[in-house]
Design an enzyme around this catalytic site. Structure first.
Site, PDB file in Angstrom:
ATOM      1  N   PHE A 127       0.836  -1.200   0.000  1.00  0.00           N
ATOM      2  CA  PHE A 127       0.000   0.000   0.000  1.00  0.00           C
ATOM      3  C   PHE A 127       0.875   1.256   0.000  1.00  0.00           C
ATOM      4  O   PHE A 127       1.764   1.400   0.811  1.00  0.00           O
ATOM      5  CB  PHE A 127      -0.921  -0.005   1.235  1.00  0.00           C
ATOM      6  CG  PHE A 127      -1.763   1.239   1.323  1.00  0.00           C
ATOM      7  CD1 PHE A 127      -2.714   1.531   0.346  1.00  0.00           C
ATOM      8  CD2 PHE A 127      -1.584   2.140   2.369  1.00  0.00           C
ATOM      9  CE1 PHE A 127      -3.476   2.691   0.416  1.00  0.00           C
ATOM     10  CE2 PHE A 127      -2.346   3.303   2.439  1.00  0.00           C
ATOM     11  CZ  PHE A 127      -3.282   3.576   1.464  1.00  0.00           C
ATOM     12  N   GLN A 128       0.617   2.125  -0.929  1.00  0.00           N
ATOM     13  CA  GLN A 128       1.350   3.393  -1.111  1.00  0.00           C
ATOM     14  C   GLN A 128       2.847   3.182  -1.326  1.00  0.00           C
ATOM     15  O   GLN A 128       3.676   3.996  -0.925  1.00  0.00           O
ATOM     16  CB  GLN A 128       1.090   4.347   0.059  1.00  0.00           C
ATOM     17  CG  GLN A 128      -0.348   4.848   0.048  1.00  0.00           C
ATOM     18  CD  GLN A 128      -0.636   5.997   0.996  1.00  0.00           C
ATOM     19  OE1 GLN A 128      -0.015   6.093   2.048  1.00  0.00           O
ATOM     20  NE2 GLN A 128      -1.582   6.836   0.639  1.00  0.00           N
ATOM     21  N   LYS A 177       9.998   2.750   6.627  1.00  0.00           N
ATOM     22  CA  LYS A 177       9.355   2.928   7.926  1.00  0.00           C
ATOM     23  C   LYS A 177      10.119   2.184   9.035  1.00  0.00           C
ATOM     24  O   LYS A 177      10.239   2.694  10.153  1.00  0.00           O
ATOM     25  CB  LYS A 177       7.910   2.426   7.836  1.00  0.00           C
ATOM     26  CG  LYS A 177       7.015   3.097   8.845  1.00  0.00           C
ATOM     27  CD  LYS A 177       5.542   2.898   8.523  1.00  0.00           C
ATOM     28  CE  LYS A 177       4.682   3.490   9.629  1.00  0.00           C
ATOM     29  NZ  LYS A 177       3.261   3.270   9.386  1.00  0.00           N
TER      30      LYS A 177
END
Ligand SMILES: Cc1ncc(C[n+]2csc(CCOP(=O)(O)OP(=O)(O)O)c2C)c(N)n1
Length: 575
Positions: A127-128, A177
């Protein structure tokens, strides 16, 4: 005070800190006081770390990531610092792309930080997830994906060094992240060199001597000053060199404000919609001295007919620009300031009065054919030039003028009287509509003591008008002038002149700009009559906060002179 606090932070960090906190501390080490950005999933740890440093870093929440990057550009262009922006992965990162490309072509130092999906998800279409490293490779000076927390401080140090050194440019760090979450023993060392990267070429005195010989011999020498003069802070050196040698000076679009426009040796602005004299005389001079400029095609017109009669000295810090478009008889690969200083010390004192008179004659012709009709029009409709000239007369000398792209940009470049360096901020190489509003926000943050006046077309304003929200939230006292001709004016002009007036998708049905500004809590007014314009500009400039002034101008005004695409600079049209 900051240093003390930072060393306290460091002492704390001998334990271990997160990559996200290390990023913030690293930014503080680089003197960052402002970040323009927009949060999202993949950059949340960084925003969380920022929460603890709100008193040291002013985060300006924009309304779209394109706004962040243009604001960072405006900030960098007035402050001598790199502009910093934050965006999340995927659409956040791709929304930065236009501004990064703009900064690359206009040599603006930026450090863009994007969050990225966790490293174990890379390449899975998570996602993204988007490959922003691949996307930004050709439009950055350098980019790097960081997947380990312990690599963050060195990556930041490198990023700032590369962005600011030599010919400046944008860099991008994409931080996964898990690197933001992970822990490290924090230690920061500034980057001062990188093997095989030589941003500051050593001035070769042999080249300087060859240039001096050409300058001393020339009868009709001509200086073309570009953005490089401003980037290297060489305005005084340029002036001294020109004054000693008596050589006329023209500037490129991004070179505007490198020399005061009322200087006796200033002869105008070069290029497609530049002044008549500098274009014509390019093909009559016997020596071109190009300083910190790259012979953009908007400046040269048909390259096969460009300055063929002249010898060329090219002073340029980036070796890849030398002999790229125009072959240099003498190339001085150096920082502009250093080269101009060395030249000034060695050249003979001279004056070229007869040659200067030729420029004055051209100026007279241009005034009679174009300028007096632009500045003192007989008709009812307001012309852009008279509005710009009034702003110029009323604004203070250090006011920063930020233009968007189109007719109003060219008119402002021709009629605004730039008195101080770095008072012209515009998108030159990329010609990015939507640049001016967010860039004006950044310029105001970078130089809060100066008035910042954005002059924008009705088309370009609507590309990034959401940044009125940023102005409202950040209480940024930016002045905005919309020159509204209800057309995509520059494209309409081309359709009129070169496509038999077949107006194809250039007419704009516009919203009520005054009402829009009101919706964002911004004081605003609309002017349609000549008799009201002077007072309206005065009111805008006197107003303490932000202000939007819509000026309705003639619908089908054309900008002249003009070098038609593909024509020689000598074929410039006055009408
Ligand atoms: C992002 C972007 N899209 C398209 C263009 C092409 N373009 C150049 S000038 C122009 C018209 C600009 O119109 P407006 O903002 O109203 O200013 P004006 O020319 O009327 O002063 C267009 C569409 C561009 N430069 N940038």
């Amino acid at each position: 005070m900051l240093e003390k606090e930072l060393s306290k932070e460091k002492a704390k960090s001998s334990k271990q800190i997160t990559g996200a906190e290390a990023l913030i501390l690293s930014l503080l080490e680089e003197g960052v006081d402002t970040v323009f950005g927009y949060p999202g999933g993949a950059i949340m740890p960084i925003y969380d770390a920022l929460y603890d440093y709100q008193d040291k870093i002013n985060h300006i929440l924009v309304r779209h990531e394109q706004g962040a990057v243009h604001a960072a550009q405006g900030y960098a262009r007035v402050s001598d610092k790199a502009g910093v922006c934050f965006a999340t992965s995927g659409p956040g990162a791709t929304n930065l792309v236009t501004g990064i490309a703009d900064a690359q072509i206009d040599s603006t130092p930026l450090v863009c930080i994007t969050g990225q999906v966790a490293s174990h998800l890379l390449g899975t279409d998570a996602f993204q997830e988007t490959d922003v490293i691949g996307i930004s490779m050709p439009i950055t000076k350098w980019n790097l994906q960081v997947t380990k927390p312990e690599d963050i401080p060195a990556a930041v140090a490198r990023a700032f060094y590369i962005a600011r050194s030599g010919r400046p440019g944008p860099v991008l760090l994409d931080i996964t992240k898990d690197a933001q979450f992970g822990k490290l023993h924090y230690k920061y060392e500034k980057c001062e060199k990188i093997r095989s990267y030589r941003p500051y070429p050593k001035l070769n005195m042999g080249d300087v001597d060859k240039a001096v010989e050409l300058i001393n011999k020339a009868k009709k020498p001509f200086i073309l000053a570009g953005h490089g003069v401003l980037i290297s802070g060489a305005e005084n050196e340029l002036r001294q060199f020109a004054e000693k040698t008596g050589i006329p000076v023209a500037v490129t679009l991004l070179g505007l404000s490198a020399i005061p426009t009322d200087h006796q040796l200033y002869v105008g602005f070069l290029g497609m919609h530049g002044n008549y004299g500098p274009n014509i005389k390019t093909n009559e001079c016997d020596l071109l001295i190009a300083v910190g400029m790259r012979f953009d095609d908007r400046v040269t017109g048909d390259i096969s007919k460009y300055a063929k009669q002249a010898k060329v000295i090219h002073i340029e810090i980036d070796p890849s620009e030398i002999n790229k478009i125009v072959k240099a008889d003498v190339a001085v690969n150096s920082d502009a300031k250093e080269a101009l200083k060395a030249l000034s010390e060695r050249v003979s004192k001279a004056s070229h009065e007869k040659w200067m008179q030729e420029f004055r004659d051209c100026k007279k012709l241009e005034y009679e054919k174009v300028e007096q009709h632009d500045l003192y029009p007989g008709g009812k409709g307001l012309k852009m030039a008279e509005v710009v000239r009034l702003i110029s007369e009323k604004a203070s000398a250090d006011a920063i003028i930020v233009t968007d792209v189109g007719q109003h940009q060219m008119v402002t470049s021709r009629y605004y009287n730039y008195r101080k360096p770095n008072t012209n901020i515009t998108s030159g190489g990329l010609g990015t509509m939507g640049f001016a509003l967010p860039a004006a926000i950044g310029a105001k943050v970078g130089k809060p003591g100066s008035d910042v006046i954005a002059i924008i077309g009705d088309g370009g304003f609507q590309m990034t008008l959401q940044e009125l929200g940023t102005i409202n939230q950040s209480k940024m006292p930016v002045k905005i002038v919309i020159l509204n001709n209800n057309f995509l004016g520059m494209v309409r002009q081309w359709q009129q002149l070169f496509y038999e007036k077949r107006y194809s998708s250039v007419e704009m049905i516009n919203p009520d700009f005054v009402m829009i500004a009101k919706g964002f809590n911004i004081e605003s007014a609309k002017v349609t009559e000549r008799s009201d314009i002077e007072a309206a500009i005065g009111k805008m400039l006197d107003h303490k906060g932000s202000y939007l002034l819509e000026v309705v101008v003639e619908k089908e005004e054309n900008v002249f002179p003009m070098v038609p695409t593909g024509a020689s600079v000598a074929e410039i049209r006055l009408e």
